[in-house]
Design an enzyme around this catalytic site. Structure first.
Site, mmCIF file in Angstrom:
data_model
loop_
_atom_site.group_PDB
_atom_site.id
_atom_site.type_symbol
_atom_site.label_atom_id
_atom_site.label_comp_id
_atom_site.label_asym_id
_atom_site.label_seq_id
_atom_site.Cartn_x
_atom_site.Cartn_y
_atom_site.Cartn_z
ATOM 1 N N HIS A 1 11.928 -9.734 -4.888
ATOM 2 C CA HIS A 1 11.566 -10.729 -3.741
ATOM 3 C C HIS A 1 9.780 -10.905 -3.671
ATOM 4 O O HIS A 1 9.256 -10.144 -4.435
ATOM 5 C CB HIS A 1 11.776 -10.218 -2.285
ATOM 6 C CG HIS A 1 11.030 -8.776 -2.058
ATOM 7 N ND1 HIS A 1 9.801 -8.588 -1.610
ATOM 8 C CD2 HIS A 1 11.620 -7.511 -2.066
ATOM 9 C CE1 HIS A 1 9.487 -7.387 -1.289
ATOM 10 N NE2 HIS A 1 10.773 -6.648 -1.809
ATOM 11 N N CYS B 1 11.334 -1.966 -4.748
ATOM 12 C CA CYS B 1 11.897 -3.257 -5.016
ATOM 13 C C CYS B 1 10.805 -3.906 -6.262
ATOM 14 O O CYS B 1 9.928 -3.312 -6.605
ATOM 15 C CB CYS B 1 11.565 -4.152 -3.885
ATOM 16 S SG CYS B 1 12.922 -4.038 -2.543
#
Length: 361
Positions: A129, A142
């Site tokens: 992301h 992430c």
């Protein structure tokens, strides 16, 4: 006394204030396709263009390099700087698939922190992301991407897309330091061990090559090699001769013109067409970052004739050159292990709107 409408408005305001607005991370535009990757500052990225009809897609995240590589039909179409998990929150290595996509995702664990263009890799919180890019691992696990790159990837990808996260000493060097050709199987994420041409062998063609799916070609001027992909699988490679090696340089992309534009197609002078042999189609330049001015220009026959391939290979490859087939020519070596030259990112297709115009003209 407050009326009911005022109370509802207040509640809505309080709820909305708990959701953080997403900042914009990274650069807003792609760097030129020939930018050496070592020159990409944190937040910088390259996107050559893409079309979903171009074949299966895969992403390699190199924790060692703090970069991510995007491939379509076996060809590199984008590369970006990233920030992965910091100590104590390391991003796990392995083969993943995109399980869920959420354009406007906010974290359930970290105070509703914005995670735009999220593509979930695990159900316990690992995802691709948009996010901060300080130039080193700083996330909670992430893979942070520049915002505009994350948007382009989000729009191009599909659920089930393969993502391989690699690290030195845990994966082959070709996956830790990827090159212009994908080192993994786009379907399974398995490492590919593509043998080189044997000494004295001019070309090879797969006997069990896929019979359908999009076709792409990549030419390395430095290696004097031409590789053909179909539906994500290499189906052939050949040694080539370049009549004037220095005439054109840099990373260039070309697409076979529509049937209408091919009505006056030409044939390379090195192998005149016959009634039974296929003819060389017309090629049109794709305007990749750094070479936008070339967009839509027809490639002269004498430029096409610069590349000479063995007749046996040509007989197998030419019938596959249908409208929409893409050829990328680059100065980069296919193997980064055998060259000190910086890897150059290459394009695999034109942007949707431009490609649609070419195929329907």
């Amino acid at each position: 006394m407050w009326n009911r409408g005022a109370i509802i408005a207040l509640v809505a305001l309080l709820l909305s204030s708990t959701v953080q607005a997403a900042p914009f991370w990274g650069e807003k535009q792609s760097r030129p396709v020939d930018t050496p990757l070592v020159d990409l500052a944190p937040g910088a990225w390259i996107w050559g263009g893409d079309d979903k009809r171009g074949g299966p897609m895969a992403v390699i995240v190199s924790l060692t390099e703090q970069r991510a590589y995007v491939y379509r039909n076996g060809i590199l179409i984008g590369v970006t700087t990233v920030s992965t998990g910091r100590p104590g929150y390391e991003t796990p290595t392995g083969v993943f698939t995109v399980l869920q996509k959420d354009k406007d995702h906010h974290s359930n664990l970290y105070g509703n922190a914005p995670m735009p263009y999220q593509q979930r890799l695990t159900w316990d919180g690992i995802a691709l992301h948009a996010g901060g890019l300080p130039g080193y691992p700083e996330s909670h696990g992430c893979v942070h991407l520049p915002t505009e790159f994350a948007r382009l990837l989000f729009d191009a990808s599909n659920l089930g897309m393969t993502v391989v996260v690699s690290q030195a000493d845990k994966a082959p060097i070709s996956v830790v330091h990827p090159g212009p050709l994908s080192p993994i199987d786009a379907t399974t994420g398995a490492d590919l061990d593509i043998p080189r041409l044997a000494d004295g062998s001019a070309w090879r063609w797969s006997e069990d090559a896929p019979t359908d799916g999009p076709v792409s070609l990549v030419l390395s001027r430095s290696d004097r090699l031409l590789v053909v992909y179909r539906n994500g699988h290499e189906i052939g490679r050949s040694r080539v001769e370049l009549a004037e090696p220095g005439r054109i340089s840099g990373t260039r992309a070309y697409i076979v013109a529509s049937d209408a534009a091919n009505a006056g197609h030409y044939t390379p002078s090195s192998a005149p067409a016959t009634e039974t042999s296929p003819k060389m189609p017309n090629w049109i330049a794709i305007g990749v970052p750094g070479y936008r001015e070339a967009s839509g220009q027809r490639v002269p026959a004498e430029v096409v004739n610069q590349v000479r391939v063995p007749d046996g290979f040509k007989a197998r490859a030419l019938p596959l050159l249908t409208p929409g087939t893409v050829l990328v020519a680059t100065d980069a070596h296919f193997s980064t292990q055998t060259s000190g030259e910086h890897l150059r990112v290459i394009d695999s297709a034109a942007p949707h709107s431009w490609l649609d115009d070419i195929l329907t003209e």
